[in-house]
Design an enzyme around this catalytic site. Structure first.
Site, PDB file in Angstrom:
ATOM      1  N   CYS A  90     -12.057 -27.299   0.481  1.00 55.66           N
ATOM      2  CA  CYS A  90     -11.076 -28.111  -0.242  1.00 55.66           C
ATOM      3  C   CYS A  90     -11.678 -28.883  -1.413  1.00 55.66           C
ATOM      4  O   CYS A  90     -10.944 -29.358  -2.284  1.00 55.66           O
ATOM      5  CB  CYS A  90     -10.403 -29.099   0.701  1.00 55.66           C
ATOM      6  SG  CYS A  90      -9.652 -28.316   2.139  1.00 55.66           S
ATOM      7  N   HIS A 348      -1.359 -28.172  -1.679  1.00 58.20           N
ATOM      8  CA  HIS A 348      -2.826 -28.185  -1.605  1.00 58.20           C
ATOM      9  C   HIS A 348      -3.357 -26.762  -1.743  1.00 58.20           C
ATOM     10  O   HIS A 348      -3.650 -26.096  -0.757  1.00 58.20           O
ATOM     11  CB  HIS A 348      -3.235 -28.805  -0.268  1.00 58.20           C
ATOM     12  CG  HIS A 348      -4.697 -28.841   0.001  1.00 58.20           C
ATOM     13  ND1 HIS A 348      -5.661 -28.772  -0.991  1.00 58.20           N
ATOM     14  CD2 HIS A 348      -5.382 -28.960   1.183  1.00 58.20           C
ATOM     15  CE1 HIS A 348      -6.859 -28.840  -0.430  1.00 58.20           C
ATOM     16  NE2 HIS A 348      -6.712 -28.954   0.871  1.00 58.20           N
ATOM     17  N   CYS A 378     -11.262 -34.692   2.222  1.00 55.49           N
ATOM     18  CA  CYS A 378     -11.989 -34.172   3.372  1.00 55.49           C
ATOM     19  C   CYS A 378     -12.192 -32.677   3.162  1.00 55.49           C
ATOM     20  O   CYS A 378     -11.528 -32.063   2.332  1.00 55.49           O
ATOM     21  CB  CYS A 378     -11.227 -34.449   4.657  1.00 55.49           C
ATOM     22  SG  CYS A 378      -9.556 -33.762   4.708  1.00 55.49           S
ATOM     23  N   GLY A 380     -13.060 -28.868   5.212  1.00 61.80           N
ATOM     24  CA  GLY A 380     -13.101 -28.129   6.467  1.00 61.80           C
ATOM     25  C   GLY A 380     -14.496 -28.015   7.053  1.00 61.80           C
ATOM     26  O   GLY A 380     -15.484 -27.937   6.326  1.00 61.80           O
TER      27      GLY A 380
END
Length: 393
Positions: A90, A348, A378, A380
Site C-alpha cells: 500500500c 484504495h 499501514c 500489508g
C-alpha cells in the site's frame, strides 16, 4: 542537493470490477497520467528523464514482468527512458517518490517521474496465485492473514467499536462527496476516455461505447448510519469490520515529476513542493494497521518537526478500525485529517494510493496556503510508512 516536485496528477479512482476502468489495463492508466504530466510541463523532453519509478502492489498478469518498463514504452516516443517497478504494497506509490528524491539528493539523477498504478479489477488482492511457505504458515499463520483479519485484531486490541467505525466511514463519504461537489479534485484528475466493446443481446451483435472517467466513483451521498449498521461483518462472524467501514477495492494511477535544483534552473521550472522526510517501520503482521503509529513520529523526527507543525494529514483509510486506532494513539487532530475524505469513500488502488494521496495533499495545501503536510499508511504484512511534504509556492 534538494529534490523538488514540479507537478503531479492522477486519474479518477474507479470502482473495481464494476467501475469505469474495469476493463482498462493499469499500464494504460499510467500512460494517460504520464502523457498528461508531460504536456503540463512542456519544457520537459523524454530524453531528459533519468528514470521512471512505478509502484504496484500485485505485480503479476497485466501488472507483471517489469510492469514499469511497459509503462515507459507506452508513455514516451522513445525507448530511452529506463524504468523500474517497486512493491511496498500500500505504500508503493509513496515509496517511489521517496526513491526519486533520494536519488536526486545523492546526485545520481536530475529528473525522475515517480508514482503508481493498480488495477484491482484485473488482478485481485493477493494476486491470482498465492503460494505460502507451508512451515511458516503453521508457525506464524498471521503472516498470511488477509488484511480484514488484521483489521478485526486492531479493533479488538484497541477497543474500537462497530459504532465508531461506522461513524468514521460515514464522515469519510460526507467529506468526499462535498469535495467532489465543490470541484476540489477537478484540477488534479486526468480525464480518461474509455472505449468498451460489448455484446448487445437485443441487436444480436457486438457494439462499442465510449465514455470518459473524470470523477472518483466511490463516494456515496446516499449512505447513512442506518445503511452502514445493516451491513454484516465480512471477516469474522462476531466481528465489526464490514464492507462499509473498509476501504474500497479500486483502479487508478498517479504520478509526480521530481527534479534537482540544477534541473529547475536549466529548464526554468517552478517547484511546488518537496519531500522533507520519509520513514518506514515494521510492526506485528497481526495488527499491521497500526504501522503509522510508529512511522509518523519517525518521519516527523527526521524532518525536525512536531505534529503541531502539520497543516494537513492524509492517513490512508485501509479500515476504519485501524484509522481510529492510529488517530487515538497519536492524538491526531481530526480537523486536519483527510479533509476531503479518505479511502473508505474514495477508494484504495493499492500501489497507486501513496502517490494519489501525495497529489491530493499538495493540491489541498496550496488551496489553504499551508506549509507542511503528511501522508501515511499501514502496509500489508506489518509495516508503516510516512512522508512529510513542504509547500514551496
Amino acid at each position: 542537493m534538494n529534490a523538488y516536485i514540479v507537478a503531479g496528477f492522477r486519474t479518477a479512482v474507479g470502482k473495481a470490477t464494476r467501475g469505469g476502468f474495469r476493463f482498462t489495463r493499469p499500464d494504460a492508466l499510467a500512460m494517460h497520467v504520464i502523457k498528461y504530466l508531460m504536456a503540463a510541463v512542456p519544457q520537459l523532453a523524454p530524453e531528459q528523464i533519468d528514470d521512471l519509478i512505478v509502484g504496484n502492489a500485485m505485480p503479476e498478469a497485466e501488472q507483471g514482468l517489469n510492469f514499469a518498463r511497459f509503462v515507459s514504452l507506452m508513455s514516451f516516443d522513445t525507448d530511452k527512458v529506463s524504468s523500474v517497478t517497486v512493491n511496498r504494497y500500500c505504500a508503493s506509490g509513496l515509496e517511489t517518490i521517496a526513491m526519486a528524491a533520494a536519488r536526486i539528493h545523492s546526485g545520481q539523477a536530475d529528473c525522475i517521474i515517480a508514482g503508481g498504478s493498480e488495477s484491482m479489477s484485473l488482478i485481485p488482492m493477493g494476486g491470482w496465485r498465492v503460494v505460502p511457505d507451508a512451515d511458516l504458515s503453521l508457525t506464524h499463520p498471521d503472516y498470511y492473514w488477509g488484511m480484514g483479519l488484521t483489521a478485526e485484531a486492531v479493533a479488538k486490541d484497541y477497543h474500537v467499536s462497530r459504532e465508531d467505525q461506522d461513524a468514521f466511514a460515514l464522515t469519510s463519504h460526507q467529506k468526499a462527496t462535498a469535495a467532489i461537489a465543490s470541484g476540489k479534485f477537478a484540477s488534479e484528475i486526468v480525464p480518461v476516455a474509455v472505449t468498451e466493446t460489448y455484446f448487445d443481446p437485443v441487436a444480436g451483435k457486438k457494439k462499442e461505447r465510449t465514455y470518459t472517467v473524470d470523477t472518483d466513483e466511490g463516494p456515496r451521498a446516499d449512505t447513512s448510519p442506518a445503511a452502514l449498521a445493516k451491513l454484516k461483518p465480512v471477516f469474522a462472524a462476531d466481528g465489526s469490520v464490514t464492507a462499509g467501514n473498509s476501504s474500497q477495492t479500486s483502479d487508478g494511477a498517479a504520478f509526480v515529476l521530481v527534479v534537482s535544483e540544477a534541473f529547475l534552473k536549466e529548464n526554468n521550472l517552478t517547484p511546488v513542493a518537496r519531500l522533507v522526510s520519509y520513514a518506514t517501520v515494521g510492526v506485528s503482521p497481526r495488527i499491521m494497521g497500526i504501522g503509522p503509529v510508529e512511522a509518523i513520529p519517525k518521519a516527523l523526527k527526521k524532518a525536525g518537526l512536531k505534529q503541531s507543525d502539520l497543516d494537513l494529514i492524509e492517513l490512508n483509510e485501509a479500515f476504519a478500525s485501524q484509522s481510529l486506532a492510529v488517530i487515538r494513539e497519536l492524538d491526531l487532530n481530526p480537523e486536519l485529517l483527510n479533509v476531503n475524505g479518505g479511502a473508505i469513500a474514495l477508494g484504495h488502488p493499492l500501489g497507486c494510493s501513496g502517490a494519489k494521496l501525495s497529489v491530493q495533499l499538495i493540491n489541498e495545501l496550496a488551496r489553504r496556503n499551508g506549509k507542511y503536510g503528511l501522508v501515511s499508511m499501514c502496509v500489508g504484512t506489518g509495516q508503516g510508512a510516512a512522508g512529510v511534504f513542504e509547500m514551496l509556492t
